[in-house]
Design a protein around this motif. Sequence first.
Motif, short mmCIF file in Angstrom:
data_model
loop_
_atom_site.label_atom_id
_atom_site.label_comp_id
_atom_site.label_asym_id
_atom_site.label_seq_id
_atom_site.Cartn_x
_atom_site.Cartn_y
_atom_site.Cartn_z
N GLY A 92 0.83 -1.21 0.00
CA GLY A 92 0.00 0.00 0.00
C GLY A 92 0.85 1.25 0.00
N ALA A 93 1.90 1.23 0.84
CA ALA A 93 2.73 2.42 0.95
C ALA A 93 3.42 2.71 -0.38
N VAL A 94 3.94 1.67 -1.01
CA VAL A 94 4.62 1.88 -2.29
C VAL A 94 3.64 2.41 -3.32
N LEU A 95 2.49 1.78 -3.39
CA LEU A 95 1.50 2.21 -4.39
C LEU A 95 1.07 3.66 -4.17
N LEU A 96 0.80 3.97 -2.92
CA LEU A 96 0.32 5.32 -2.62
C LEU A 96 1.40 6.34 -2.96
N THR A 97 2.64 6.00 -2.60
CA THR A 97 3.73 6.92 -2.92
C THR A 97 3.87 7.08 -4.42
N ALA A 98 3.84 5.94 -5.11
CA ALA A 98 4.00 6.01 -6.56
C ALA A 98 2.87 6.83 -7.17
N PHE A 99 1.68 6.64 -6.64
CA PHE A 99 0.55 7.40 -7.15
C PHE A 99 0.77 8.90 -6.94
N SER A 100 1.16 9.27 -5.73
CA SER A 100 1.32 10.71 -5.50
C SER A 100 2.48 11.27 -6.30
N PHE A 101 3.50 10.45 -6.46
CA PHE A 101 4.63 10.90 -7.25
C PHE A 101 4.19 11.13 -8.70
N SER A 102 3.41 10.19 -9.20
CA SER A 102 2.92 10.33 -10.57
C SER A 102 2.04 11.57 -10.70
N MET A 103 1.21 11.80 -9.69
CA MET A 103 0.35 12.98 -9.72
C MET A 103 1.20 14.25 -9.71
N MET A 104 2.25 14.18 -8.90
CA MET A 104 3.14 15.33 -8.84
C MET A 104 3.76 15.59 -10.21
N ASN A 105 4.15 14.51 -10.85
CA ASN A 105 4.75 14.68 -12.16
C ASN A 105 3.74 15.25 -13.15
N LEU A 106 2.51 14.82 -13.02
CA LEU A 106 1.47 15.38 -13.86
C LEU A 106 1.36 16.87 -13.62
N LEU A 107 1.35 17.20 -12.33
CA LEU A 107 1.25 18.61 -11.95
C LEU A 107 2.40 19.40 -12.58
N ILE A 108 3.54 18.77 -12.58
CA ILE A 108 4.71 19.44 -13.13
C ILE A 108 4.57 19.61 -14.63
N ASP A 109 4.01 18.59 -15.27
CA ASP A 109 3.79 18.72 -16.71
C ASP A 109 2.81 19.86 -17.00
N ILE A 110 1.81 19.97 -16.16
CA ILE A 110 0.84 21.05 -16.37
C ILE A 110 1.52 22.39 -16.16
N LEU A 111 2.36 22.42 -15.16
CA LEU A 111 3.10 23.64 -14.88
C LEU A 111 3.98 24.02 -16.08
N TYR A 112 4.60 23.00 -16.64
CA TYR A 112 5.39 23.22 -17.86
C TYR A 112 4.54 23.94 -18.89
N ALA A 113 3.38 23.35 -19.11
CA ALA A 113 2.52 23.88 -20.16
C ALA A 113 2.16 25.32 -19.86
#
Lengths: 326, 317, 325, 487, 292
Positions: free
Chosen positions: A277-298
Amino acid sequence: MIRFIIKRILLIIPVLLGISLLIFTMLYFTPGDPTIVIMPQDATEEARAQMRHELGLDRPFWVRYGEYLKNIVTKLDFGTSYTTRQSVSVELFQKFPFTLKLAFLSAIVATVFGVILGIVSAVRQYTIFDNLSTVIGLAAYSMPIFWLGMLLIIVFAVNLRWLPSSGVATWKGWILPAVTIGTNHIAKIMRMTRSSMLEVMRQDYITTARAKGLEEREVIFKHAFGNAFIPVITTIGLTFGQTLGGAVVTERVFSIPGIGMFMVDSIRMLNYPVVQGAVLLTAFSFSMMNLLIDILYAFIDPRIKAQYMKKKKHKVPVTAKGAVQS
Amino acid sequence: MSTFLEVSNLKKHFKTPKGLLHAVDGVNFKIDEGKTLGVVGESGCGKSTLGRLIVHLHEITDGKIFFEGRDITNPPPKEMKILRKKMQMIFQDPYSSIDPRMTVFEIIGEPLKILNLYSNKEDYNKQIDQIMDIVGLAKRVRGAYPHELDGGRRQRIGIARALVLNPQFIVCDEPVSALDVSIQAQILNLMQDLQRDRNLTYMFITHDLSVVKHISDNIAVMYLGLIVEFCETKALFKAPAHPYTRALLSAIPIPSVHERRKRIILKGEISSPINPAECCRFAGRCIYAKERCQQEAPQLREVTPGHFCACHFAEEI
Amino acid sequence: MSLLEVNNLTIYYEKEQSVVKAVNGISFKLAEGETMGLVGETGAGKTTTALGMMNLVPNPPGKIKSGEVLVDGKNVLTMSKKELSRFHGNQAAMIFQDPMTSLNPIMTVGNQIAETIRHHEKLSRADAYKSAEKMLETVGIDSDRMSDYPHQFSGGMKQRVVIAIALACNPRLLLADEPTTALDVTIQAQILDLMNDLKKKYSMGMLMITHDLGVVAEMCQRVSIMYAGRLVESGDLEDVFDRPSHPYTRGLLSSLPSLNEDMERLRPIPGMMPDPANLPAGCPFCPRCEQRMEICQDTMPGNMEVSNGHFTMCHLYSSNKGGTT
Amino acid sequence: KDTPSASSGAGGAQYKDTLNVVIESEPSTLFPYDQNEFYTETIIKLIYDTLIYRTNDDKWEFTSEVAKSWEYIADNQVRFHLNDNIYFSNGEKMTAEDVKFSLETANTFTRVLFYKQLDKVEVVDDLTVDVYTFGPNPALFSNLAHPRSSLISKKYYEEVGKEGYARKPVGSGPYTLANWNTGIAIDVKARDNYWRGTPGTPNIHFSFVPEAASRSVEMETGAADIVTSPDYNDLDRMTGLGFEVVAKKSARIAGVFVNYGNVPDLKIRQALAYAIDYPAVVEAVYGNMATVADGIFPNTVPGYEKNWTISYNLEKAKQLVAESRTPRGLSLEVMSYDQTETSQLAEILQFYWKQIGIDVKISQNSFATVQKRQSAGDYQLYPMASQYGTLDPSRATYQFDGKIPTMLNLPPEINAEFKSYWDRGATEIDLTKRLAIYKEYQEKIVEQVVYIPIAHKMIAYITSKNVEGFYGAPGGITTLWQVKVKK
Amino acid sequence: MKPYLKKEQNEYGFGPWQQAWLTYKKSKTAMAGLIVFAALILVAVFADKIAPYGYDDQNLAVRFTPPGKDFIFGTDNFGRDIFSRIVLGSRYSMVIGAVAMSFSCIVGTILGAIAGFYNDIIDNAIMRFIDLLMAIPSIMLAISIIAVLGNGVQNVILAVGISSVPAYARQIRATVLSIKDQEFIEAATCIGSSRIRTLFRHVLPNCLAPIIVQMSLSVSQAILSASSLSFIGLGITPPLPEWGAMLSAGRPYIREYAWIVTFPGLAIMLVVFALNLMGDGLRDALDPRLKR
Ligand SMILES: Nc1ncnc2c1ncn2[C@@H]1O[C@H](COP(=O)(O)OP(=O)(O)OP(=O)(O)O)[C@@H](O)[C@H]1O
Ligand SMILES: Nc1ncnc2c1ncn2[C@@H]1O[C@H](COP(=O)(O)OP(=O)(O)OP(=O)(O)O)[C@@H](O)[C@H]1O
Ligand SMILES: [Mg+2]
Ligand SMILES: [Mg+2]
């Protein structure tokens, strides 16, 4: 843009699926029997078998994995902790906000200081300030984080009594941990900002801006910084991710009940549902963060935005009307 | 004189996120042995792609290539090796076209090694020395690395690398456009000498009409993946048939105080090669464009003997 | 009084290992409404000269060692930051070779034009925007593309935008550093045409940097040939093109393939330009020169006037020549 | 509800309203049967009552709590008489039904000490219950006195279940949960109608600091009144700074299990024991928070005998090795895991054992692996700190009980002997007879040297000078209900 | 620009490496880094000659001796000489760093090069897998791997190594992609070089510069990661004097006997610092933009 975001969120799903399979497989092949930890040592083999059955450990791999996935998808249920017999999701969602907050705060600390120092040392390249901040930043980066944390506690909590030494009951409690991790990351962000800034300052459009008569301040902040910031965002995202998964040490030193320490303890206890659970949750938030970063890029870079929005109004240069007649 | 290289209906389409990019879209031409075909056109019109297709650096989407009368469109690996010896390419950018981590000697010797074209070490050295001498590289730069040399010398290395295999046919992709005029003249002279001495056949890609005029026997003018005009050099400069060629010719600034030509200034810029419409691709910029141009794609046709042009109204304008 | 007067401008790039003597004491004048071409090979110091005239040489490593640049009698090199900020864009503007890199990729072109206007003319945001729109139309781009970003334009249009930025505040002096080198011939023709029109319209002085002698013939009244940081020949267009006096200029002209005449072989200048970090003591062209003399080896020739307003830096024209070698 | 500050206000405002306690970690649950963390038990002890308890002095005798008296009806049947005035914090009265329900529920949880040891519990009347065990079970009382046997409300449990209890416990103890700020703190407040009297301080605030050094810092910065399990290195400094260090004998003992099967030579086992400089080791690992072990039971457990007579004697150890079957020495593995104490013991012992020519390697394992290897007897030397929280001798011998023969890999005859001792000790109700059995049992263990006791550990707390009425309990589970802090 | 040629015209043959070295030499900080690092390597090599005591030589009589004449870095809680432990420990810390780095470098380079050089399908397959690993923060990945493999030096190396493979692979792939675009790769094909040959003869040698820069940085990262793992008890077995483990074990004494943690802390800091200075210097020296 919205379509892009949705598409990106959908793209996270296979990644998480892959991760769940990966970690599930890894833990499946980990030697060790959870009943060893959760049952008294003198428990009989029958009792253990019974417990394994209760925990579902006796079923074949794919059945277990399928069940696990099904429960996550349908009920957001990450299983039950072997040791506490409580729902893993409940436990994780109790701990996770602390880690997330720590990651955010330290990212802010690192970004603010890193970016400011980076800009100044780029603008004042080769001056004492530049060399000094590079060296100090590097020193902070090289310090083992636990050592840094303890030193900060001794100075600010014990000697000066300004801040609490542990616990995050008040906002004051967040300062030292955030600064500890932040300091560790400042160097990275600073160097990135510096080199990116130096790179940008060499570009023709900066000279163009100067040739327009803009003051140096405007040149730096209006023209150079925006462009220089783009690669820095990636670094910020990465440090954020590192904090998400790697704040174990800091959590430990400052008694923050985050997910890192929880996961390490769970690994010791063979408490696999929690680890997964911890790994999945972390990976999920990390992925979301990366998405956020991509949006920020845009947001910052219209070229990237254009890629996302290509279906909408892409002006083909050739259709331009303006042409000089001869 | 026999047809040395023939290309028929050659096509190359690239898949891009925005759609199918028709880089080369059905090109036909012939080159005779020992002659130079100049290919001119604006940036992005597919000149380099065409050249690469011929030396098999890209996979061919459609069409055929005949070399010395044989179909070499999809050669088996063995034949490919022989072809590599016969066809070579010289590249545009003298900076990125040679491996920065090799010495001049290694770079020029590499083709010999790969294709195993030397009998012993001595022979190997001799061949390299010979070729260096031919392209005008002094012996002392043998051990030099590219970054120690200037653009002109680097371009000579590129030429030597191609020549060491003793090819019959060379695609020259803008070999002089990155060079200063004085160096450019040196290289052009060298290439002409080589052609004469070794009976080489060139396909010479450039966007500089004065260069192409100087060096070629025939000229193909490309526009958006198509050849819009093809004829002898003299004919082209005397009587350009296609409106695009005319505009191109008139747009060249001439380094002379006395000549002032009437200029045809084209509107807009070359359009996108992605999913081009079925019409004359030049119509959008053509000052003579008529309705027919918007509806029907003109075929390359012989307007006067030996002079081909893809324009519906080539004779009228 | 001429619009621009450059006296003995010397610019070095000082680096740890070496000193690149990019510009070595050049002097020239430019009158209002006049266009001068500055021609030279790669590395001759053309860009550096232009940057020096704007007092924008990147420092470090660049250093303006000496000289003055007088624009309307005021020395640009001694201006304070404030004065420079008023001078740039308002009195003198600059255009670079590559339109792809001279526009800020993350700012709308409208803002990039309006910014200049707002900075120099105390206009409100809206007014500045309006005059930017006008400027954009002047260079032949529809004003509804104000809010587009550079990447949405093609090369030629970007160069137009760059020109619009440069001309936004009616500068009296325009420095164009190879403004069409990166463009295709047909586009180059458009841009040159546009620049000619605008020059007439605004009657500014222009320094046209290029290595294309054709462009010079088309655009300029006067021309200077630069070689290894020096102006080896300068004069009226006709003088230089028809009666080139410096061996380098002659070599340059004869190494060009011509559209009109058929020639079997080109006549290149042998060798190449010396490394500006390591200039010879005498005439820098000496090693490549077909007419070199003994004196050329170690004495730098002075600036000789061969005819009215036509100068050459060559010992061939000085009174005290030595024997030909 | 009246304000909690009433009690202190009456005393002339010299006592604080809130007692700040720093414990090691956040409880995972406040449901008493499903945990085994003694920092949690500190809180559970405040929220719940147990049927009986041990006295708050150094004798630790059984005393009444919910049950006011009890008697044996048969060997396997004990009758408990309950107090009449006990109410749960939700206002309900506690009845025999609740007790029956509590014990029977607890009996099904693996962590509870009498897991599956109770046969049944029968309600005799509203205030009387009979507890039946499967046979005579002298450990019953110590088990019932443990917080893991706390009494819960039947009705409430049936309403909310285990999960409900975990976060919103209802007990009959002196305090009730006021606020649980997840991850940060737990606050309990005193009940005004607690049947045993008024609790010492109106509010107790528990915060969680896992790092021992940081806990002491909390004390130094004034954020805490009581700190549990400090690092012994901090104690001198803390005393110097004017804090009170409370140190008690405890139910903990540290020693080395020696696997008979893997180290079959008695001479070697003895040599290992003689090679250790006990006082030095204890000093290095525990400072003054432990004494050199002189018996194999913790010195608080009934039946503790000073039966360990081996002391540091390098010569003798070397001689024993020389006499052994492997006089050139042999190579042994010390099984350790990632806990400071165990690995420190491993490190320091390795040093001593190397001196008698034994090549000792340390292997670091996860806790789970260690447990597994111990059960499987897949180890040679295992330094370990044990804690026998119920203070019952049968608990203190469960590592030697012979039920899992692999654990020490004893030869069958010795194993059978051990098993019979253990079984007899676990079923003998007569205390004198029982202790006699354990005395013999321990002698057998000592004789075989399958366990080398090293330290009788103490348990420590740091309190501020202003704390009154604090008592550190031997099992490590202290009760705070009567503690007061002067302002 | 050819800054370094002594101008005799036949002085050719300064390879890119010599060139880089000449640039590198110019930087004072980079040289300082190199010297410190070289010194540390010497210390590691001659550790048993330098260290006055063994790493596990206990002497309980001299516990907690402050730094001084007899023990220049003092002694720890078992009376072991901290100087000796640090000197001998340099082997563990540096070996862990170096081997873990080599592992991730080799695996990452192979994966990245294959992904970058070959077609879509292989590229996609590899990169999606790398994406998976990238989505798990590296230390968390390392912890999980240790969970599977168990403690011990080899496993720490493997865990640290694996967890930094993704970053490597990405970097190499990006580099390969940019090199693949250059004309000399086409030229190689043109003269008959097979794809494999092109990859090994032309692409990879040109990736070397970024690989080396990344390497110097990832050794330091590996040392830090390993010490973090030791800190949370998932690392090296005591009494091995790995610096992170020393730090972790010294935790309780930080207030009273600060030297026990100060010196291992400084040791880690010194290596990481030196490696980063070297990395910076290498980055500047190998920067392709400076070529031409
Ligand atoms: N590998 C490729 N993938 C996708 N598109 C390509 C590729 N190579 C070339 N193109 C596209 O094909 C078109 C023709 O390219 P090509 O390089 O042949 O033009 P060119 O005439 O040589 O231009 P230039 O004068 O700029 O060299 C261009 O639009 C280019 O973007
Ligand atoms: N920032 C710099 N640092 C060091 N040397 C420089 C720098 N900019 C230019 N130079 C050197 O100064 C000399 C003159 O350069 P400059 O850019 O002025 O030439 P140019 O005539 O504009 O050439 P091109 O035609 O290539 O644009 C060259 O040798 C160049 O290498
Ligand atoms: Mg091309
Ligand atoms: Mg220039």
